[in-house]
Write an enzyme that holds these catalytic residues in place. Structure first.
Site, PDB file in Angstrom:
ATOM      1  N   LYS A 109     -88.713  19.598 122.955  1.00 28.96           N
ATOM      2  CA  LYS A 109     -90.014  20.288 123.288  1.00 28.96           C
ATOM      3  C   LYS A 109     -91.290  19.385 123.284  1.00 28.96           C
ATOM      4  CE  LYS A 109     -88.420  25.026 122.648  1.00 28.96           C
ATOM      5  NZ  LYS A 109     -86.787  24.884 122.569  1.00 28.96           N
TER       6      LYS A 109
HETATM    7  C1  LIG Z   1     -85.993  25.486 123.215  1.00 27.81           C
HETATM    8  C2  LIG Z   1     -84.650  24.851 122.984  1.00 27.81           C
HETATM    9  C3  LIG Z   1     -83.456  25.143 123.882  1.00 27.81           C
HETATM   10  C4  LIG Z   1     -83.790  25.965 124.916  1.00 27.81           C
HETATM   11  O1  LIG Z   1     -84.452  25.700 125.977  1.00 27.81           O
HETATM   12  P1  LIG Z   1     -84.996  26.523 127.153  1.00 27.81           P
HETATM   13  O2  LIG Z   1     -86.062  25.969 127.689  1.00 27.81           O
HETATM   14  O3  LIG Z   1     -85.745  27.658 126.331  1.00 27.81           O
HETATM   15  O4  LIG Z   1     -83.979  26.879 128.128  1.00 27.81           O
HETATM   16  C5  LIG Z   1     -82.517  24.340 123.781  1.00 27.81           C
HETATM   17  N1  LIG Z   1     -82.350  23.612 122.644  1.00 27.81           N
HETATM   18  C6  LIG Z   1     -83.167  23.358 121.953  1.00 27.81           C
HETATM   19  C7  LIG Z   1     -82.975  22.239 120.521  1.00 27.81           C
HETATM   20  C8  LIG Z   1     -84.466  23.833 121.942  1.00 27.81           C
HETATM   21  O5  LIG Z   1     -85.325  23.580 120.933  1.00 27.81           O
END
Ligand SMILES: *Cc1c(COP(=O)(O)O)cnc(C)c1O
Length: 475
Positions: A120
């Site tokens: 993120k």
């Molecule tokens: C947010 C997240 C996901 C999922 O991603 P999306 O964009 O919601 O599909 C997968 N792995 C980790 C470690 C995350 O923080």
């Protein structure tokens, strides 16, 4: 470039207009009027670019209302080796998202080298700089209110810390996060970051955010905003690493690449879909879920049946514990030929339990979008973490393990497969300990994190007290 709503009842907007908002007024999600098409010449020229320069080229197709020199400066300040310096291979930190090739031939596209060790950060760090820029231009301020059980909240705080015009009020469930996650968020001492530990569960925190956002007068007066996963700026920023990963895994642009994406809210893989629609030669988009498998069910059967929070499993890949994928609407909009009336009809059915496309002509269109899917379980996760450690000596996190499990099972041939590494193992140390009987080390510079002083306000799960806190701290 203008942005339209998937539901077709909101006026078209510019990139900067939709940057600070969430849903379109008609309840839909914003998408570009049409996807920019990348030419063979552009692809050839982009192959050599640094991450920051590539980000500028791609984002300038989407953020056409930001002057080029300003956007270039924002990209340069965001995508620096010092910001994404927690690379598995420190000598490759300047690549921002280097690939680690496993002996079995699968590549790990490292997206978790940023300050909070999860993918993120890739988009959120850009958002922090974009917010500051747009707010300054408009002479505005924003109070970001959110609820988090881990990754999103910390990524938002590290992106917004010290940014002029931005305050962050982040609610988290008191005592429910891991020691590492707590230390990460609560040790921030920046004046514009407020951690509120709510005496309750994540859902209680989430309900408070909803209640405050539904008080329209309060929301307008105190300029309450969000940075959740439907934010278009986050999706646009994520498109960049699909290009970067493609170039790193190929020699020339006649080749194809498959990407496997551990998925929850469909934000990450949605960016891959968009990269492919722009003309990047992606041969397959492999969607991996954990036990919360609504999306796997859809891609296998054509039926989308989101579940309630009560039916959502709590798993060891918690950032994928989602049963209603908030960005999925963007993909379905393309699948139904960008027909907003049809999309609105389907989402009315979602409110009544879901929809089934299997006997509709639209389902026959799925093949042209190159999606396949699979799912993983706790036992699969442990086995995958063990096997990668045994063969390569690498500790992978639980979400990435779900991706590798599914990528192995789908066994695409004729093109390299990149699994998106969405977090570092240290964030989910408990499961790593269970699988390997040893704990991952924190990356250099973060070893002392849990000993730093923490700054939080503990509060009962009470909407009025949260509102009073915002009022008292937003002058
Ligand atoms: C947010 C997240 C996901 C999922 O991603 P999306 O964009 O919601 O599909 C997968 N792995 C980790 C470690 C995350 O923080």
């Amino acid at each position: 470039m203008r942005y339209l709503s998937t539901r077709g009842q909101s006026p078209a907007q510019s990139f900067s207009d939709i940057l600070l908002g969430g849903l379109a007024p008609d309840g839909g999600l914003y998408l570009p009027e049409q996807y920019p098409q990348v030419t063979a010449e552009q692809l050839a020229a982009w192959r050599q670019l640094s991450y920051a320069d590539l980000a500028f080229e791609i984002l300038s197709l989407f953020a056409t209302d930001i002057p080029a020199a300003d956007l270039r400066d924002i990209c340069q300040r965001t995508y620096r080796a010092e910001v994404y310096g927690y690379a598995r291979q420190p000598e490759k930190a300047a690549d921002i998202t280097p690939i680690t090739w496993l002996k079995e031939g699968i590549g790990l596209l490292e997206l978790s080298n940023g300050p909070t060790l999860a993918f993120k950060d890739m988009a959120m760090q850009l958002l922090g700089n974009l917010f500051e820029y747009v707010l300054a231009k408009r002479g505005e301020e924003i109070n970001i209110l959110g609820a988090t059980s881990g990754d999103t909240g910390s990524a938002a705080e590290y992106a917004m810390r010290g940014k002029r015009g931005v305050r962050v009020f982040m609610l988290s469930p008191h005592g429910k996060m891991s020691a590492f996650q707590r230390a990460q968020m609560y040790s921030l001492q920046d004046e514009n970051i407020f951690n509120i530990a709510v005496e309750g569960m994540f859902d209680d925190a989430q309900d408070i955010v909803k209640a405050v956002s539904n008080d329209h007068a309060f929301k307008a007066r105190y300029k309450i905003g969000a940075v959740n996963s439907i934010n278009w700026g986050r999706i646009a920023a994520q498109v960049v690493y699909y290009f970067k990963g493609y170039f790193a895994a190929t020699q020339d642009n006649s080749q194809q690449v498959a990407f496997c994406v551990p998925s929850g809210n469909f934000g990450n893989i949605c960016a891959g879909h968009i990269a492919r629609m722009m003309g990047l030669p992606i041969g397959k988009l492999i969607l991996a879920t954990n036990e919360n498998d609504v999306l796997d069910e859809f891609f296998k059967s054509g039926a989308y049946r989101p579940r309630g929070t009560a039916e959502t499993f709590v798993t060891s890949s918690p950032s994928m514990d989602i049963s209603k994928a908030s960005n999925f609407e963007r993909f379905v909009f393309d699948l139904v030929g960008r027909n907003p009336a049809r999309l609105a009809e389907l989402w009315q059915q979602v409110d009544q339990g879901g929809f089934d496309l299997s006997s509709s002509p639209e389902w026959a269109q799925l093949e042209q979008f190159a999606f396949v899917s699979g799912k993983s379980s706790h036992a699969d996760r442990l086995a995958t973490i063990r096997s990668v450690f045994a063969s390569d000596g690498l500790m992978i996190d639980t979400h990435t393990a779900d991706g590798i499990k599914v990528a192995r099972e789908i066994a695409v041939t004729g093109m390299p497969v990149l699994v998106l590494e969405t977090a570092q193992a240290v964030k989910f140390a408990e499961t790593i300990q269970e699988a390997l009987q040893q704990s991952p080390a924190a990356p250099q510079g973060l070893a002392d994190l849990e000993t730093l002083p923490q700054r939080i306000t503990v509060m009962p799960a009470d909407v009025e007290q949260v509102k009073q806190f915002i009022v008292a701290h937003s002058e």
